[in-house]
Design a protein around this motif. Structure first.
Motif, PDB file in Angstrom:
ATOM      1  N   ILE A 554      43.774  41.888  35.643  1.00 20.73           N
ATOM      2  CA  ILE A 554      42.894  41.204  36.586  1.00 20.73           C
ATOM      3  C   ILE A 554      42.062  42.259  37.301  1.00 20.73           C
ATOM      4  O   ILE A 554      42.563  43.351  37.622  1.00 20.73           O
ATOM      5  CB  ILE A 554      43.699  40.353  37.600  1.00 20.73           C
ATOM      6  N   ALA A 555      40.772  41.943  37.556  1.00 26.73           N
ATOM      7  CA  ALA A 555      39.895  42.930  38.195  1.00 26.73           C
ATOM      8  C   ALA A 555      38.683  42.238  38.799  1.00 26.73           C
ATOM      9  O   ALA A 555      38.383  41.083  38.490  1.00 26.73           O
ATOM     10  CB  ALA A 555      39.446  43.980  37.174  1.00 26.73           C
ATOM     11  N   VAL A 556      38.010  42.976  39.682  1.00 34.10           N
ATOM     12  CA  VAL A 556      36.724  42.532  40.223  1.00 34.10           C
ATOM     13  C   VAL A 556      35.637  43.025  39.275  1.00 34.10           C
ATOM     14  O   VAL A 556      35.545  44.222  38.995  1.00 34.10           O
ATOM     15  CB  VAL A 556      36.488  43.082  41.643  1.00 34.10           C
ATOM     16  N   VAL A 557      34.842  42.093  38.787  1.00 33.92           N
ATOM     17  CA  VAL A 557      33.789  42.417  37.812  1.00 33.92           C
ATOM     18  C   VAL A 557      32.449  41.986  38.397  1.00 33.92           C
ATOM     19  O   VAL A 557      32.291  40.807  38.748  1.00 33.92           O
ATOM     20  CB  VAL A 557      34.044  41.710  36.467  1.00 33.92           C
ATOM     21  N   PRO A 558      31.470  42.897  38.517  1.00 34.19           N
ATOM     22  CA  PRO A 558      30.173  42.512  39.093  1.00 34.19           C
ATOM     23  C   PRO A 558      29.310  41.750  38.096  1.00 34.19           C
ATOM     24  O   PRO A 558      29.325  42.031  36.897  1.00 34.19           O
ATOM     25  CB  PRO A 558      29.546  43.857  39.452  1.00 34.19           C
ATOM     26  N   SER A 559      28.551  40.792  38.615  1.00 40.01           N
ATOM     27  CA  SER A 559      27.572  40.084  37.790  1.00 40.01           C
ATOM     28  C   SER A 559      26.328  40.952  37.643  1.00 40.01           C
ATOM     29  O   SER A 559      26.252  42.058  38.178  1.00 40.01           O
ATOM     30  CB  SER A 559      27.198  38.753  38.436  1.00 40.01           C
ATOM     31  N   GLN A 560      25.345  40.434  36.904  1.00 37.82           N
ATOM     32  CA  GLN A 560      24.095  41.181  36.748  1.00 37.82           C
ATOM     33  C   GLN A 560      23.400  41.404  38.080  1.00 37.82           C
ATOM     34  O   GLN A 560      22.689  42.387  38.264  1.00 37.82           O
ATOM     35  CB  GLN A 560      23.158  40.422  35.795  1.00 37.82           C
ATOM     36  N   GLN A 561      23.594  40.509  39.043  1.00 38.01           N
ATOM     37  CA  GLN A 561      22.963  40.632  40.355  1.00 38.01           C
ATOM     38  C   GLN A 561      23.872  41.326  41.372  1.00 38.01           C
ATOM     39  O   GLN A 561      23.527  41.449  42.539  1.00 38.01           O
ATOM     40  CB  GLN A 561      22.574  39.255  40.911  1.00 38.01           C
ATOM     41  N   GLY A 562      25.050  41.787  40.925  1.00 38.40           N
ATOM     42  CA  GLY A 562      25.952  42.490  41.815  1.00 38.40           C
ATOM     43  C   GLY A 562      26.962  41.615  42.520  1.00 38.40           C
ATOM     44  O   GLY A 562      27.730  42.099  43.356  1.00 38.40           O
ATOM     45  N   GLU A 563      27.010  40.320  42.209  1.00 38.40           N
ATOM     46  CA  GLU A 563      27.996  39.438  42.833  1.00 38.40           C
ATOM     47  C   GLU A 563      29.380  39.726  42.256  1.00 38.40           C
ATOM     48  O   GLU A 563      29.545  39.804  41.038  1.00 38.40           O
ATOM     49  CB  GLU A 563      27.633  37.970  42.567  1.00 38.40           C
ATOM     50  N   PRO A 564      30.403  39.870  43.112  1.00 40.90           N
ATOM     51  CA  PRO A 564      31.754  40.165  42.597  1.00 40.90           C
ATOM     52  C   PRO A 564      32.462  38.916  42.074  1.00 40.90           C
ATOM     53  O   PRO A 564      32.611  37.932  42.791  1.00 40.90           O
ATOM     54  CB  PRO A 564      32.467  40.741  43.815  1.00 40.90           C
TER      55      PRO A 564
END
Length: 633
Positions: A554-564
């Motif tokens: 499990i991890a925090v993954v950023p979207s293309q716009q930087g949303e976690p």
């Protein structure tokens, strides 16, 4: 010739490289007569085929003209030599002659029947609007290439022969499965994911920043306010429309044109038509022949049983096929068209007759007078535009831009300073310069210098560099409002990232995915199964990050716009046989293209061993130097 290919097939020179296989088409025609030019003879010889200075010169001129038409860029022959274009043309001609010489050696030659089939059945440029072969169009093409009809046919045989050789070399290439498997396994891997993300309502609005906080933020993010070098440009351009007011027309002439072409300025007319249809072309032709002999329609139908009659009422916009629309709305009432028609396979053949014509309603003259005047003026305006071309080119040879504009009556327009992407300091893109080849040239100039003349579709333009605006960093006072917004965005992102990280830590500490999400105000999304090819419910950036995790991670993954996003990989499964078969069909052509680039090089080297190229390097060098060496030097 290479230039002929472009004019006939509208291909792009940037794609014509030495090692790509030639597409079978018309137009690569080399002259075999000797030419006493710069070299005094042939430049290159392969077998019985020679390239003379005349061949190369005509190809080079054709290529320069194609660049002018396609890119609006005016090149001299010297420019073409300096940029390597002439050398590419020579290399391509030699490549073609190598293929033909090899074909001669091994006895490959297109038949006359193949030439006839290509000209009559497959070459759309040699057919009329209804698909009939037009020999006059072939003669016109031959005349344009300065060839006899017999020579033209031989040139087509050469083109077909080139196609046979290159097809044999490249089309049989089969991609081994072992080369595709790594890609298939990578693309086809399936993952089951559990996801969570923050809703807008879960994030509290951050406190308004003080001036001191904003200035401190600005000082630590100055690189965001760095401005690239920009150039302030002036342009002088004109098009046929700039000549409209120079065409003198009286009101009487305009009114007469309106009355003469009243249909053009009326609502669309309506036509009642009848189509006589059959799957048998001969039956339709027999029916047509009878009507042409004066036999009444009813009697002609009796003599050709089996035709299906279809009545309809149509307006121009209701007929999608352009050729058929032109035919239907060009026929006189009561006459059957003279040639059977088939619009597409597997449609039947048919003949058409216009039963009646209901004219459209004319628009009042006062409402369309300006349009009529404009329509009448465009032809003369276009002529005036073309008449000015040589004068404008001559005037462009060194005079100040304002003097040229004054001489021709066109204003010089000063544009806002732009960067290499045609963007101003505000971020707006100047449409006149966007994707304009002139912009690249402007960035090679010094202040006061002008570009070459650029010609596009009905426009000519010259550009002058007025000022170079060096790169700089915008001051805090200048961007304070932007700093305010960026500061708040960063605070929101930091808050969101903290909440996502807190959720991950809670899961690792033993809480369930749902419990951890609720405690940090994240929303759990439905679990999904996906491949790397994507899923519409998942941001591509987040999906890419998910495929970098291990099973159970499990991890925090950023979207293309930087949303976690918080993502946990529940399961990883290899590609299934059924999916592998689908992916193999998609992947194999791409792998084949990579392989073909290597095969092409081997192909050319093999040709060089089979047929010898004899080049007069001195003559070639003299040919190229003749364009770039000043006269009298």
């Amino acid at each position: 010739m290479i230039g002929g290919i472009r004019k006939f097939a509208k291909s792009k020179w940037a794609l014509v490289l030495l090692f790509i296989p030639l597409i079978v088409s018309f137009g690569i025609f080399g002259f075999q007569d000797p030419f006493s030019g710069v070299s005094g003879g042939g430049l290159s010889r392969v077998g019985d085929r020679e390239i003379h200075a005349r061949d190369l010169n005509e190809e080079l001129n054709a290529e320069i003209e194609a660049i002018r038409q396609q890119d609006g860029r005016v090149l001299s022959q010297a420019d073409a030599v300096r940029e390597g274009l002439a050398q590419q043309v020579l290399a391509q001609l030699e490549y073609r002659n190598m293929i033909l010489a090899y074909a001669d050696k091994v006895g490959i030659r297109a038949s006359k029947q193949a030439v006839a089939d290509l000209l009559i059945n497959r070459a759309g440029a040699f057919k009329d609007a209804l698909g009939r072969f037009n020999l006059d169009a072939v003669r016109a093409r031959a005349d344009a290439q300065k060839m006899s009809l017999k020579d033209f046919e031989e040139a087509v045989r050469d083109d077909l022969t080139v196609g046979y050789v290159t097809s044999a070399a490249f089309n049989a290439l089969k991609v081994p499965d072992i080369l595709s498997l790594p890609v298939i396994n990578y693309v086809g891997e399936t993952r089951t994911l559990t996801l969570a993300r923050l809703s807008d309502q879960a994030l509290a609005k951050p406190a308004e920043p003080t001036d001191a906080q904003m200035e401190a933020w600005y000082n630590s993010h100055k690189e965001q306010f760095a401005q690239p070098e920009r150039r302030r440009i002036s342009v002088l351009s004109y098009s046929p429309e700039d000549f409209l007011d120079r065409v003198a027309l009286t009101d009487e002439q305009v009114k007469a044109e309106y009355e003469k072409n009243i249909r053009t300025y009326s609502t669309p007319e309506t036509r009642e038509i009848v189509e006589y249809t059959s799957t048998d072309r001969n039956a339709v032709q027999s029916f047509i022949d009878l009507t042409q002999q004066g036999v009444a329609i009813d009697e002609a139908l009796k003599r050709t049983p089996g035709l299906v009659q279809k009545d309809s009422t149509v307006k121009p916009e209701q007929v999608s096929d352009e050729r058929y629309r032109e035919l239907v709305f060009g026929l006189a009432a009561g006459k059957v068209h003279t040639i059977p028609i088939k619009l597409a396979e597997p449609d039947p053949w048919f003949a058409v007759m216009v039963k009646s014509i209901t004219p459209g309603i004319p628009q009042p003259f006062d409402q369309v007078a300006e349009k009529v005047r404009r329509d009448m003026s465009m032809s003369d305006a276009g002529r005036l535009y073309e008449d000015e071309s040589e004068k404008f080119r001559d005037a462009a040879g060194g005079q100040p831009l304002e003097e040229i504009g004054k001489q021709f009556g066109f204003p010089v327009i000063q544009l806002m300073a732009v960067d290499r992407n045609a963007r101003t300091v505000r971020g707006d893109q100047t449409q006149l310069l966007a994707n304009n080849p002139a912009l690249a040239e402007v960035f090679t100039l010094q202040p006061g210098q002008m570009t070459n003349l650029f010609e596009g579709d009905d426009v000519r333009a010259m550009y002058r560099l007025d000022e170079i605006v060096p790169p700089y960093t915008q001051a805090f006072a200048e961007v304070k409002a932007r700093v305010h917004d960026l500061y708040l965005v960063e605070q929101i992102k930091n808050s969101a990232t903290k909440a996502a990280n807190d959720m991950v830590e809670a899961v690792k500490a033993g809480r369930t995915f749902e419990q951890a999400a609720a405690s940090t105000k994240l929303t759990v999304l439905p679990s999904l199964v996906t491949t790397r090819q994507g899923n519409p419910s998942v941001d591509p950036g987040a999906l890419q990050g998910a495929f970098e995790l291990k099973a159970g991670e499990i991890a925090v993954v950023p979207s293309q716009q930087g949303e976690p996003w918080v993502i946990r990989v529940e399961k990883i499964e290899p590609v299934t046989p059924a999916a592998a078969a689908v992916f193999r069909a998609q992947v194999a052509p791409e792998v084949a293209e990579s392989l073909q680039s290597d095969v092409r090089e081997v192909f050319v080297r093999g040709l060089q061993k089979e047929v010898e190229i004899k080049r007069d390097d001195v003559a070639i060098r003299q040919y190229f130097e003749s364009f770039v060496t000043p006269e009298g030097s």
